[in-house]
Motif scaffolding. Sequence first.
Motif, PDB file in Angstrom:
ATOM      1  N   ASN A  47       0.821  -1.216   0.000  1.00 47.16           N
ATOM      2  CA  ASN A  47       0.000   0.000   0.000  1.00 47.16           C
ATOM      3  C   ASN A  47       0.853   1.264   0.000  1.00 47.16           C
ATOM      4  OD1 ASN A  47      -2.544  -1.299   0.004  1.00 47.16           O
ATOM      5  ND2 ASN A  47      -2.312  -1.720   2.191  1.00 47.16           N
ATOM      6  N   TYR A  87       4.252   7.709  -0.047  1.00 47.89           N
ATOM      7  CA  TYR A  87       2.935   7.804   0.584  1.00 47.89           C
ATOM      8  C   TYR A  87       2.445   6.393   0.892  1.00 47.89           C
ATOM      9  CZ  TYR A  87       2.464  12.766  -0.314  1.00 47.89           C
ATOM     10  OH  TYR A  87       2.640  14.123  -0.287  1.00 47.89           O
ATOM     11  N   GLN A  88       1.870   6.254   2.087  1.00 50.05           N
ATOM     12  CA  GLN A  88       1.330   4.962   2.501  1.00 50.05           C
ATOM     13  C   GLN A  88      -0.167   5.083   2.720  1.00 50.05           C
ATOM     14  OE1 GLN A  88       2.956   3.335   6.147  1.00 50.05           O
ATOM     15  NE2 GLN A  88       2.624   1.264   5.389  1.00 50.05           N
ATOM     16  N   LYS A  89      -0.883   4.062   2.292  1.00 51.20           N
ATOM     17  CA  LYS A  89      -2.334   4.063   2.434  1.00 51.20           C
ATOM     18  C   LYS A  89      -2.695   3.995   3.908  1.00 51.20           C
ATOM     19  CE  LYS A  89      -6.458   2.159   0.400  1.00 51.20           C
ATOM     20  NZ  LYS A  89      -6.986   1.187  -0.553  1.00 51.20           N
ATOM     21  N   TYR A 100      -4.015   8.398   1.307  1.00 54.44           N
ATOM     22  CA  TYR A 100      -2.582   8.151   1.391  1.00 54.44           C
ATOM     23  C   TYR A 100      -1.933   9.276   2.187  1.00 54.44           C
ATOM     24  CZ  TYR A 100      -2.710   4.288  -1.880  1.00 54.44           C
ATOM     25  OH  TYR A 100      -2.956   3.072  -2.464  1.00 54.44           O
TER      26      TYR A 100
END
Length: 128
Positions: A77, A94-96, A101
């Motif tokens: 993710n 960017y991480q979910k 995000y």
Amino acid sequence: MKMKLLSFLLFSIVCLAGCSDYDQDGNTTSEEAKQKYDAAINQVFKSENQYLKQQQDNRQLKRDTGETGVIVYEDQNLIEIYYDQSSGHETAIYQKNGSTYTRKTYTKQISRKIDDSEKKYLENIGIK
């Protein structure tokens, strides 16, 4: 007869492998994949532009230009963007987090996730 059959099977396998949207590593740049990740990538670009504005940086990143690139790590993710390739390698990860995000800093944990992940979608990554 066996030779003709074997040749036909080999030819069929080569043709089918060439028709796939994925390369040998499972990466794709297909239009179908672009549509799948489109909303998430656009949200990341919007968030990065807001971040740059907060940093008093007047740049506005635009997708689908020669100056920006994207890698999607679906299994982790993560979405990584590259920009300003002419003046230096600037990146953002960017991480979910739920349905959105969130910008992350490159920590050992994030770097490990990237190393353990598969790149599922690439966009303009020849500039990396």
